[in-house]
Design a protein around this motif. Structure first.
Motif, PDB file in Angstrom:
ATOM      1  N   ASP A 151       0.809  -1.214   0.000  1.00 29.58           N
ATOM      2  CA  ASP A 151       0.000   0.000   0.000  1.00 29.58           C
ATOM      3  C   ASP A 151       0.850   1.274   0.000  1.00 29.58           C
ATOM      4  OD1 ASP A 151      -2.821  -1.155   2.036  1.00 29.58           O
ATOM      5  OD2 ASP A 151      -2.372  -1.364  -0.094  1.00 29.58           O
ATOM      6  N   SER A 152       1.929   1.261   0.730  1.00 27.46           N
ATOM      7  CA  SER A 152       2.720   2.484   0.891  1.00 27.46           C
ATOM      8  C   SER A 152       3.475   2.893  -0.372  1.00 27.46           C
ATOM      9  CB  SER A 152       3.698   2.333   2.050  1.00 27.46           C
ATOM     10  OG  SER A 152       4.616   1.277   1.811  1.00 27.46           O
ATOM     11  N   VAL A 153       3.537   2.003  -1.363  1.00 32.11           N
ATOM     12  CA  VAL A 153       4.251   2.347  -2.602  1.00 32.11           C
ATOM     13  C   VAL A 153       3.312   2.474  -3.800  1.00 32.11           C
ATOM     14  CG1 VAL A 153       6.285   1.137  -1.715  1.00 32.11           C
ATOM     15  CG2 VAL A 153       4.808   0.002  -3.397  1.00 32.11           C
ATOM     16  N   LYS A 154       2.048   2.205  -3.603  1.00 32.80           N
ATOM     17  CA  LYS A 154       1.099   2.289  -4.719  1.00 32.80           C
ATOM     18  C   LYS A 154       1.089   3.680  -5.318  1.00 32.80           C
ATOM     19  CE  LYS A 154      -2.127  -1.369  -3.381  1.00 32.80           C
ATOM     20  NZ  LYS A 154      -3.480  -1.689  -2.856  1.00 32.80           N
ATOM     21  N   GLY A 155       1.136   3.725  -6.645  1.00 34.14           N
ATOM     22  CA  GLY A 155       1.143   4.993  -7.346  1.00 34.14           C
ATOM     23  C   GLY A 155       2.517   5.623  -7.466  1.00 34.14           C
ATOM     24  N   ARG A 156       3.497   5.050  -6.764  1.00 40.96           N
ATOM     25  CA  ARG A 156       4.868   5.572  -6.849  1.00 40.96           C
ATOM     26  C   ARG A 156       5.840   4.572  -7.462  1.00 40.96           C
ATOM     27  NH1 ARG A 156       7.716   6.534  -2.441  1.00 40.96           N
ATOM     28  NH2 ARG A 156       6.649   4.988  -1.129  1.00 40.96           N
ATOM     29  N   PHE A 157       5.622   3.293  -7.181  1.00 43.17           N
ATOM     30  CA  PHE A 157       6.500   2.236  -7.681  1.00 43.17           C
ATOM     31  C   PHE A 157       5.778   1.455  -8.771  1.00 43.17           C
ATOM     32  CE2 PHE A 157       9.330   1.388  -3.687  1.00 43.17           C
ATOM     33  CZ  PHE A 157       9.600   2.744  -3.591  1.00 43.17           C
ATOM     34  N   PHE A 158       6.552   0.995  -9.751  1.00 41.01           N
ATOM     35  CA  PHE A 158       5.961   0.255 -10.853  1.00 41.01           C
ATOM     36  C   PHE A 158       6.896  -0.890 -11.243  1.00 41.01           C
ATOM     37  CE2 PHE A 158       2.586   3.222 -11.424  1.00 41.01           C
ATOM     38  CZ  PHE A 158       3.127   4.433 -11.045  1.00 41.01           C
ATOM     39  N   ILE A 159       6.348  -2.088 -11.270  1.00 42.22           N
ATOM     40  CA  ILE A 159       7.128  -3.267 -11.629  1.00 42.22           C
ATOM     41  C   ILE A 159       6.825  -3.639 -13.071  1.00 42.22           C
ATOM     42  CG2 ILE A 159       5.352  -4.891 -10.798  1.00 42.22           C
ATOM     43  CD1 ILE A 159       7.660  -6.707  -9.857  1.00 42.22           C
ATOM     44  N   SER A 160       7.831  -4.112 -13.755  1.00 42.53           N
ATOM     45  CA  SER A 160       7.655  -4.563 -15.128  1.00 42.53           C
ATOM     46  C   SER A 160       8.678  -5.656 -15.406  1.00 42.53           C
ATOM     47  CB  SER A 160       7.811  -3.405 -16.114  1.00 42.53           C
ATOM     48  OG  SER A 160       9.113  -2.857 -16.036  1.00 42.53           O
ATOM     49  N   ARG A 161       8.491  -6.346 -16.520  1.00 42.71           N
ATOM     50  CA  ARG A 161       9.445  -7.387 -16.882  1.00 42.71           C
ATOM     51  C   ARG A 161       9.638  -7.397 -18.389  1.00 42.71           C
ATOM     52  NH1 ARG A 161       7.164 -12.674 -14.378  1.00 42.71           N
ATOM     53  NH2 ARG A 161       8.998 -13.614 -15.387  1.00 42.71           N
ATOM     54  N   ASP A 162      10.835  -7.741 -18.789  1.00 38.10           N
ATOM     55  CA  ASP A 162      11.178  -7.849 -20.193  1.00 38.10           C
ATOM     56  C   ASP A 162      11.560  -9.302 -20.445  1.00 38.10           C
ATOM     57  OD1 ASP A 162      12.381  -7.848 -22.717  1.00 38.10           O
ATOM     58  OD2 ASP A 162      13.172  -5.822 -22.457  1.00 38.10           O
ATOM     59  N   LEU A 163      10.674 -10.045 -21.092  1.00 37.46           N
ATOM     60  CA  LEU A 163      10.906 -11.463 -21.303  1.00 37.46           C
ATOM     61  C   LEU A 163      12.091 -11.703 -22.233  1.00 37.46           C
ATOM     62  CD1 LEU A 163       7.240 -12.802 -21.592  1.00 37.46           C
ATOM     63  CD2 LEU A 163       8.720 -12.657 -19.577  1.00 37.46           C
ATOM     64  N   SER A 164      12.357 -10.759 -23.127  1.00 37.58           N
ATOM     65  CA  SER A 164      13.471 -10.933 -24.062  1.00 37.58           C
ATOM     66  C   SER A 164      14.821 -10.771 -23.370  1.00 37.58           C
ATOM     67  CB  SER A 164      13.357  -9.940 -25.217  1.00 37.58           C
ATOM     68  OG  SER A 164      13.579  -8.610 -24.759  1.00 37.58           O
ATOM     69  N   LYS A 165      14.813 -10.099 -22.216  1.00 39.51           N
ATOM     70  CA  LYS A 165      16.065  -9.861 -21.492  1.00 39.51           C
ATOM     71  C   LYS A 165      16.128 -10.627 -20.177  1.00 39.51           C
ATOM     72  CE  LYS A 165      16.760  -5.231 -23.406  1.00 39.51           C
ATOM     73  NZ  LYS A 165      16.941  -3.783 -23.115  1.00 39.51           N
TER      74      LYS A 165
END
Length: 111
Positions: free
Chosen positions: A61-75
């Motif tokens: 909850d404390s990071v919602k809207g500030r942190f964003f996770i993503s992934r690159d399957l090619s890397k």
């Protein structure tokens, strides 16, 4: 399985950092990935996770809207974009898959 984090550092409040976690030794596209953090004197906590396909994410909850996770399957890499950083975000950040952990990367938010 090997997880190698990078991208930590010293940043002022309100600043941004992007952490990376390069994974090897596994079929990356098969597994959910997570970022945890551990601040001095505190227990390790789950910050965010992303599904194997990248479609589903969840956040502390404390990071919602500030942190964003993503992934690159090619890397074979998962990222954590951290914006509007606060003093309380200071911690060692760890990448995790199943029971495997990276070595951690230090994030320090200080003026």
């Amino acid at each position: 399985v090997q997880l190698v984090e990078s991208g930590g550092g010293l940043v002022q409040p309100g600043g941004s950092l992007r952490l990376s976690c390069a994974a090897s030794g596994l079929t990356f596209s098969t597994y959910d990935m997570r970022w945890y953090r551990q601040a001095p004197g505190k227990e390790r906590e789950l910050v965010t996770g992303i599904s194997s396909t990248g479609i589903r994410t969840n956040y502390l909850d404390s990071v919602k809207g500030r942190f964003f996770i993503s992934r690159d399957l090619s890397k074979n890499t998962v990222y954590l974009q951290m914006n509007s950083l606060k003093f309380e975000d200071t911690a060692v950040y760890y990448c995790n898959v199943l029971d495997r952990w990276g070595q951690g990367t230090q994030v320090t938010v200080s003026s």
